[in-house]
Design an enzyme around this catalytic site. Structure first.
Site, mmCIF file in Angstrom:
data_model
loop_
_atom_site.group_PDB
_atom_site.id
_atom_site.type_symbol
_atom_site.label_atom_id
_atom_site.label_comp_id
_atom_site.label_asym_id
_atom_site.label_seq_id
_atom_site.Cartn_x
_atom_site.Cartn_y
_atom_site.Cartn_z
ATOM 1 N N ASP A 153 0.829 -1.151 -0.094
ATOM 2 C CA ASP A 153 -0.219 0.031 0.084
ATOM 3 C C ASP A 153 0.969 1.133 0.020
ATOM 4 O O ASP A 153 1.836 1.269 0.523
ATOM 5 C CB ASP A 153 -0.707 -0.122 1.290
ATOM 6 C CG ASP A 153 -1.758 1.205 1.258
ATOM 7 O OD1 ASP A 153 -2.153 1.754 0.528
ATOM 8 O OD2 ASP A 153 -2.147 1.386 2.392
ATOM 9 N N ASN B 183 -0.585 4.560 0.065
ATOM 10 C CA ASN B 183 -1.351 5.900 0.381
ATOM 11 C C ASN B 183 -2.059 5.641 1.843
ATOM 12 O O ASN B 183 -2.877 6.380 2.219
ATOM 13 C CB ASN B 183 -2.211 6.353 -0.641
ATOM 14 C CG ASN B 183 -3.273 5.484 -0.771
ATOM 15 O OD1 ASN B 183 -3.273 4.205 -0.360
ATOM 16 N ND2 ASN B 183 -4.188 5.748 -1.559
ATOM 17 N N ASP C 267 -4.394 3.581 2.666
ATOM 18 C CA ASP C 267 -6.172 3.456 2.927
ATOM 19 C C ASP C 267 -6.064 1.869 3.184
ATOM 20 O O ASP C 267 -7.091 1.173 3.288
ATOM 21 C CB ASP C 267 -6.866 3.586 1.583
ATOM 22 C CG ASP C 267 -6.092 3.020 0.399
ATOM 23 O OD1 ASP C 267 -5.218 2.004 0.471
ATOM 24 O OD2 ASP C 267 -6.861 2.859 -0.752
ATOM 25 N N ASP D 228 -1.675 -1.087 -3.734
ATOM 26 C CA ASP D 228 -1.898 -0.354 -5.029
ATOM 27 C C ASP D 228 -0.675 -0.478 -6.060
ATOM 28 O O ASP D 228 0.392 -0.829 -5.839
ATOM 29 C CB ASP D 228 -2.219 1.113 -4.689
ATOM 30 C CG ASP D 228 -1.426 1.523 -3.762
ATOM 31 O OD1 ASP D 228 -0.096 1.620 -3.974
ATOM 32 O OD2 ASP D 228 -1.843 2.223 -2.634
ATOM 33 N N ASP E 287 -4.981 -10.774 -15.724
ATOM 34 C CA ASP E 287 -5.980 -11.821 -15.503
ATOM 35 C C ASP E 287 -7.280 -11.286 -16.388
ATOM 36 O O ASP E 287 -7.452 -10.298 -16.476
ATOM 37 C CB ASP E 287 -6.465 -11.730 -14.017
ATOM 38 C CG ASP E 287 -6.718 -13.004 -13.285
ATOM 39 O OD1 ASP E 287 -7.562 -13.831 -13.888
ATOM 40 O OD2 ASP E 287 -6.372 -13.344 -12.309
ATOM 41 N N ASP F 209 -9.329 -16.876 -15.964
ATOM 42 C CA ASP F 209 -9.863 -17.171 -15.270
ATOM 43 C C ASP F 209 -11.050 -18.302 -15.416
ATOM 44 O O ASP F 209 -11.850 -18.126 -16.420
ATOM 45 C CB ASP F 209 -10.894 -16.098 -14.617
ATOM 46 C CG ASP F 209 -11.410 -16.477 -13.139
ATOM 47 O OD1 ASP F 209 -10.621 -16.803 -12.188
ATOM 48 O OD2 ASP F 209 -12.294 -16.270 -13.219
ATOM 49 N N GLU G 43 -6.719 -21.395 -16.397
ATOM 50 C CA GLU G 43 -7.329 -21.688 -14.920
ATOM 51 C C GLU G 43 -8.390 -22.780 -15.347
ATOM 52 O O GLU G 43 -9.399 -22.468 -15.459
ATOM 53 C CB GLU G 43 -7.790 -20.792 -14.217
ATOM 54 C CG GLU G 43 -7.863 -21.120 -12.778
ATOM 55 C CD GLU G 43 -9.207 -20.746 -11.766
ATOM 56 O OE1 GLU G 43 -8.890 -20.855 -10.604
ATOM 57 O OE2 GLU G 43 -9.747 -20.028 -12.440
ATOM 58 N N HIS H 157 -3.623 -17.559 -5.087
ATOM 59 C CA HIS H 157 -4.577 -16.501 -4.177
ATOM 60 C C HIS H 157 -5.872 -17.496 -3.776
ATOM 61 O O HIS H 157 -6.572 -16.882 -3.060
ATOM 62 C CB HIS H 157 -5.105 -15.344 -4.861
ATOM 63 C CG HIS H 157 -5.773 -15.645 -5.992
ATOM 64 N ND1 HIS H 157 -5.409 -16.286 -7.059
ATOM 65 C CD2 HIS H 157 -7.051 -15.322 -6.210
ATOM 66 C CE1 HIS H 157 -6.477 -16.294 -8.155
ATOM 67 N NE2 HIS H 157 -7.307 -15.819 -7.415
ATOM 68 N N ASP H 158 -6.035 -18.673 -4.149
ATOM 69 C CA ASP H 158 -7.328 -19.244 -3.756
ATOM 70 C C ASP H 158 -6.673 -20.543 -2.942
ATOM 71 O O ASP H 158 -7.560 -21.698 -2.613
ATOM 72 C CB ASP H 158 -7.844 -19.996 -4.994
ATOM 73 C CG ASP H 158 -8.579 -19.000 -5.971
ATOM 74 O OD1 ASP H 158 -8.874 -17.842 -5.256
ATOM 75 O OD2 ASP H 158 -8.403 -19.223 -7.204
HETATM 76 C C1 GLC Z 1 -11.042 -18.049 -9.886
HETATM 77 C C2 GLC Z 1 -10.197 -17.258 -9.286
HETATM 78 C C3 GLC Z 1 -10.790 -17.016 -8.023
HETATM 79 C C4 GLC Z 1 -12.388 -16.720 -8.279
HETATM 80 C C5 GLC Z 1 -13.213 -17.467 -9.170
HETATM 81 C C6 GLC Z 1 -14.178 -16.766 -9.800
HETATM 82 O O1 GLC Z 1 -10.837 -19.636 -9.414
HETATM 83 O O2 GLC Z 1 -9.183 -17.484 -8.936
HETATM 84 O O3 GLC Z 1 -10.390 -16.190 -6.916
HETATM 85 O O4 GLC Z 1 -13.076 -16.375 -6.947
HETATM 86 O O5 GLC Z 1 -12.235 -17.749 -10.287
HETATM 87 O O6 GLC Z 1 -14.118 -15.550 -10.603
HETATM 88 CA CA CA Z 2 -3.717 1.945 -1.236
#
Ligand code: GLC
Ligand code: CA
Length: 549
Positions: free
Chosen positions: A21, A23, A25, A29, A98, A199, A258, A322-323
């Site tokens: 981050d 700024n 918040d 970013d 993405d 995705d 994915e 991230h999942d």
């Molecule tokens: C993919 C993403 C996930 C998202 C899902 C719906 O699995 O990696 O984070 O929630 O798609 O877009």
């Molecule tokens: Ca920020």
């Protein structure tokens, strides 16, 4: 084998909300990323994959997009984005974005139009159906809600959403929708980006007639979640082919799909040479093992995939994203042997066949966060799962215990930069709690320590640039039936490497395979030396060795 930059790459995933981050918040970013480019360059990253950073109501942290050709205001401006792209390119790094086009946000102007009336020109951009006897059109369940259908009063019909109700699925049968997708892709590619992570891309083709699932209900309301029915449907390849012809074939870019529920057979349809509709896919057969994970299964899956794809289509390797929860907590030991086991995992990630993906913080051996209350979670999926578990009779403690193993929020906690407040991530209040271990596990500390996990990743990344054997070398496995060790060679021309790792916290031994006669020359490892005697290699707890022979 054809050589491409994306086979040789190491791809670093930036989950920008949690990266840096600038700024105060509490949300990461663009300026924050810009301030950390030296860090990424030092690590040796060659490609960045940026999670969705487009305007979005953020119901699913950016995977619900309301404007595909803009930048989320909390992330920054288009000007800053252009700066990021040119700065990355100036440093010899590339940028992958993405592409989230199975669904949009319900706030996207297309959907706002679509839901307004049955004869609106955008009606057919989405999947609308009449109800059946006062119930949804079929029994499908969604990822984040019981039913995959949402009733919309304005036109007395239901729309399909495989994810949250704020994420209506696009109707890919409509050629206009596909043309819009191509246009979005060209917009970013013409800016000079280097590819897309796509995705849930194998869900875009729905099964003909949207038949009921035959699976028993998986939600308390009686809906069935049926990934098998949603994924890899006939006709999907035609969509990919069109995308390749219309867009991708005109640029030197990479794509990674994915693809949940993908098997090697399906994968070959998508990544098979020479057509190569996609550069590679992520399969989930390893992470989907979850509680049934064993190293024997891990090895069997790696074997199956490599045997099926080698020489025919390219693979990817990842241990988390991230999942998924933090890989050292899932597959390693995040206590006593955290550093050792994180390095062992890194060794596998970088030496098994395929392009490695490193998720931010993985290079520090960051681990799962001890969440103690549901209010500490942010993820829409965690909240849905929690409610479902309570509805099915689990106690809050039991439900939390499950979340604490698998929640997506483990990987989403802020990046641990240093030991200052909030791990140096923000001067404000972070949007998601910081892992309390940050005073011990952070980048500043590890960059100074030559034995750190960070420096081990750095060494692996450097090796990949210098040694084609790591990318293109034949893979041969030894001791396939053993669950406590993983032993294989990679060979290319005069370069021959042995990789041997201990998958446990108990010392063990490996007899060198016959192919490895002569001396071993240590290339890298998480112990200072090699413990080799009379052709027997002793592997200390979680030891990983790469040696030339
Ligand atoms: C993919 C993403 C996930 C998202 C899902 C719906 O699995 O990696 O984070 O929630 O798609 O877009
Ligand atoms: Ca920020």
């Amino acid at each position: 084998m054809e050589r491409f930059w994306w086979k040789e790459a190491v791809i670093y995933q930036i989950y920008w909300r949690s990266f840096q981050d600038s700024n105060g918040d509490g949300v990461g970013d663009l300026k924050g990323i810009l301030s950390r480019l030296d860090y990424l360059e030092k690590l040796g990253v060659t490609v960045i994959w940026l999670n969705p950073c487009y305007p979005s109501p953020q119901v699913d942290n950016g995977y619900d997009i309301s404007d595909y050709c803009g930048i989320a205001p909390e992330f920054g401006t288009m000007e800053e984005f252009d700066t990021l792209l040119s700065e990355l390119h100036a440093r010899g790094m590339k940028l992958v974005m993405d592409l989230v086009v199975n669904h949009t946000s319900d706030q996207h102007p297309w959907f706002v139009q679509s839901r307004s009336s049955k004869d609106n020109p955008y009606r057919d951009y989405y999947i609308w159906r009449k109800g059946k006897d006062g119930a949804p059109p079929n029994n499908w369940g969604s990822h984040f809600t019981p039913s995959a259908w949402e009733y919309d009063e304005a036109t007395d019909e239901y729309y399909l959403h495989l994810f949250a109700k704020e994420q209506p699925d696009l109707n890919w049968e409509n050629p206009k929708v596909r043309r819009e997708v191509h246009k979005i892709m060209r917009f970013w590619l013409d800016k000079g980006i280097d590819g897309f992570r796509m995705d849930v891309i194998n869900l875009v083709k729905k099964p003909e007639g949207l038949p009921d699932s035959k699976l028993p209900p998986s939600t308390k309301e009686g809906f069935s979640f049926d990934n098998e029915l949603y994924a890899n449907n006939p006709g999907l390849v035609e969509f990919f082919r069109e995308m390749k012809e219309e867009v991708l074939s005109r640029y030197d870019v990479m794509t990674v799909g994915e693809t949940a529920r993908v098997t090697p057979e399906y994968a070959l349809q998508y990544v098979g040479e020479p057509e190569r509709l996609l550069s590679m896919v992520f399969h989930f057969q390893i992470v989907d093992l979850r509680d049934n994970f064993t190293w024997g299964k891990f090895k069997a899956l790696q074997r199956k995939w490599t045997n099926a794809l080698w020489g025919k289509g390219w693979a990817s390797q990842f241990l988390q994203n991230h999942d998924q929860p933090r890989c050292v907590s899932v597959y390693g030991d995040d206590g006593k042997y955290r550093e050792k086991s994180a390095k062992m995992l890194a060794t596998l990630l970088h030496t098994l066949p395929g392009t490695p993906y490193v998720y931010q913080g993985e290079e520090l051996g960051m681990c799962n966060t001890p969440f103690t209350d549901i209010s500490q979670y942010n993820d829409i999926n965690a909240k849905f799962d929690y409610d479902e578990m309570l509805a099915k009779g689990k106690s809050p403690e039991q439900a939390l215990a499950v979340l604490n193993r698998y929640s997506r929020d483990h990987s989403r906690t802020p990046m641990q930069w240093d030991e200052s407040a909030n791990a140096g991530f923000t001067t404000g209040k972070p949007w998601l709690m910081v892992n309390p271990k940050y005073t011990e596990i952070n980048a500043a500390r590890q960059m100074q320590d030559e034995n750190s996990v960070w420096n081990y990743y750095r060494a692996l990344l450097a090796l990949r640039k210098e040694h084609p054997v790591m990318v293109y070398g034949e893979w041969t496995e030894y001791e396939p039936e053993r669950e406590d060790v993983y032993v294989y060679t990679r060979t290319l021309d005069d370069e021959r490497w042995l990789v041997a790792v201990n998958l446990t916290g108990t010392p063990t031994q490996v007899t060198l395979p016959g192919a490895v006669n002569g001396t071993l020359k240590r290339v890298l490892g998480n112990e200072a030396d090699l413990s080799l005697k009379d052709g027997v290699l002793t592997l200390r707890p979680w030891e990983a060795v790469i040696a030339a022979f």
